[in-house]
Design a protein around this motif. Structure first.
Motif, PDB file in Angstrom:
ATOM      1  N   ARG A 163      -2.577   6.350   4.784  1.00  0.00           N
ATOM      2  CA  ARG A 163      -1.684   6.859   5.351  1.00  0.00           C
ATOM      3  C   ARG A 163      -1.734   8.431   5.766  1.00  0.00           C
ATOM      4  O   ARG A 163      -2.331   8.992   4.830  1.00  0.00           O
ATOM      5  N   PHE A 164      -0.813   8.938   6.344  1.00  0.00           N
ATOM      6  CA  PHE A 164      -0.794  10.300   6.695  1.00  0.00           C
ATOM      7  C   PHE A 164      -0.468  11.198   5.498  1.00  0.00           C
ATOM      8  O   PHE A 164      -1.347  12.191   5.127  1.00  0.00           O
ATOM      9  N   SER A 165       0.259  10.788   4.427  1.00  0.00           N
ATOM     10  CA  SER A 165       0.601  11.562   3.325  1.00  0.00           C
ATOM     11  C   SER A 165      -0.671  11.382   2.060  1.00  0.00           C
ATOM     12  O   SER A 165      -0.474  12.279   1.298  1.00  0.00           O
ATOM     13  N   TYR A 209      -8.681   8.520   7.722  1.00  0.00           N
ATOM     14  CA  TYR A 209      -7.571   7.919   8.137  1.00  0.00           C
ATOM     15  C   TYR A 209      -7.569   6.672   8.930  1.00  0.00           C
ATOM     16  O   TYR A 209      -8.507   6.536   9.877  1.00  0.00           O
TER      17      TYR A 209
ATOM     18  N   ASP B  17      -0.908  19.306   3.983  1.00  0.00           N
ATOM     19  CA  ASP B  17      -1.497  18.149   4.839  1.00  0.00           C
ATOM     20  C   ASP B  17      -2.492  18.478   5.680  1.00  0.00           C
ATOM     21  O   ASP B  17      -3.183  19.347   5.717  1.00  0.00           O
ATOM     22  N   ASP B 180       7.873  10.154   2.124  1.00  0.00           N
ATOM     23  CA  ASP B 180       6.248   9.821   2.623  1.00  0.00           C
ATOM     24  C   ASP B 180       6.401   8.568   2.910  1.00  0.00           C
ATOM     25  O   ASP B 180       5.666   8.261   3.942  1.00  0.00           O
ATOM     26  N   ASP B 184       5.212   8.337   6.707  1.00  0.00           N
ATOM     27  CA  ASP B 184       3.898   7.519   6.870  1.00  0.00           C
ATOM     28  C   ASP B 184       4.218   6.644   8.170  1.00  0.00           C
ATOM     29  O   ASP B 184       2.960   5.862   8.255  1.00  0.00           O
TER      30      ASP B 184
END
Lengths: 245, 245
Positions: A163-165, A209, B17, B180, B184
């Motif tokens: 995931r993004f985080s 990702y 990030d 998150d 996410d």
């Protein structure tokens, strides 16, 4: 002998686990951050490295020995030294010490320089590493021999989603995350009565990702072996049972 | 006016990030850590609070305004002040400033004192808060009105598992983790062209180890609303589109 760099560090609550010990992933992240600070001070920042060579540093291996994990709010000293290097590998140690200088945790790490475009490992250029005053050696430290995923016994699998985080600034999964993925396959009750005393981590391929992550675990007595995505990362943890108070 | 406390802080890579901005969850964790440091300095550490009253502090709400997110390796100043309190609530501000003193991010937070055994909210005792020199007020700050999960439109769900690495020292899911989980649910492409400019977070009930987590998202233009486990936590994020360079 390389130039040493050290900083005091107080373990914050957000890097402390449910048993008030420093999180291993947080400890690794803090160590990497400190090596970046030293590189900055020596005029070898990541920006310099990108601009001059189009390279970046990648840590490919950790070997961690734990006498005792630093506790929440404990003030410790983190010390680092780029000890030696050869054609392709640079070796760097980290020590986590109490204020009396007793070593609590030692991490020996192996680093490579990678090209930002080709993502290939490049030769170590003296211009890059000379300010660290580490020793140029010909021998290559024999890496730890992990058991391949295909040979793990009684293996069980868990799946995760990237995931993004989880991403770091390079858009790949943050190195420290692999340890969490591995360690999280063991439940709270296991963590309650076990602590790691020796950890080997090997990063072989980046996870990106959108990739599905399959983590494999194999446990034999006090040794657990993990493989993330067919040995993209391999982790071996030797545990000790915690004595009851 | 309460006593202010500030520290310099350099954004480390592990709190940055994929777009080199500070992670919101890392920023919140760092802010909470700093309020702990101030409490220590004022003789009101968590240990003191536990020993004297058997209480602990819990943050129940954040309202965050973002002018610009601090970047990787940027040196900033984090400032905090316990501004005021009433019978049950304590209010504390955090400011994230650049070195010229320009405010980049403001977070207004609401705290309660909870009993460690009963997990119930307790009245604010003057002995606990007097060292902060914050103003005693009668009025209660009207909390942000979140839309309940049952009234969210076009809601979609995602599920997560609470794992060992998500737990804080109290054995509950680390507060910062909820952000998150929410953020996410939006993919990398969304994050590529959007940044939060206003965030509301409300923590209503703890999430514990072993609980299944269901996160709900509802999106309308540039506002996304999240509910974690039937409003155990509610998050509302107002986004701005990022201008192309």
């Amino acid at each position: 002998m390389g130039i040493k760099y050290s900083e005091r560090y107080r373990v914050p609550f957000y890097e402390s686990d449910a048993f008030q010990n420093i999180k291993i992933s947080g400890m690794l992240a803090e160590a990497l951050q400190m090596s970046g600070v030293q590189s900055n001070l020596l005029g070898r920042s990541d920006v310099w490295l990108a601009e001059q060579f189009n390279y970046f540093w990648a840590v490919i291996e950790h070997e961690i020995d734990i006498v005792r994990l630093p506790k929440f709010n404990e003030e410790i000293i983190i010390e680092t030294e780029a000890t030696s290097y050869n054609k392709f590998f640079c070796y760097r140690n980290f020590w986590f010490k109490d204020l009396e200088g007793n070593v609590l945790v030692t991490s020996k790490s192996t680093w490579v320089l990678m090209d930002r475009e080709t993502r290939k490992v490049e030769r170590v250029d003296d211009e890059i590493v000379s300010p660290y005053e580490s020793e140029k050696v010909s021998r290559i430290v024999r890496p730890h021999q992990f058991i391949k995923k295909s040979e793990l016994e009684n293996a069980k699998e868990s799946s995760y989603t990237v995931r993004f985080s989880h991403l770091d600034m390079n858009g790949h999964v943050n190195n420290a995350k692999y340890y969490d993925w591995a360690s999280d396959m063991l439940d709270l009750d296991f963590h309650r009565i076990h602590q790691p005393e020796k950890i080997f981590i090997k990063y072989n391929r980046e996870v990106r990702y959108g990739e599905a992550v399959v983590a494999t675990i194999s446990q034999a007595d006090l040794v657990t072996r993990f493989s993330i995505n067919d040995d993209s990362a391999q982790i071996e943890i030797h545990w000790r049972k915690i004595e009851k108070d």
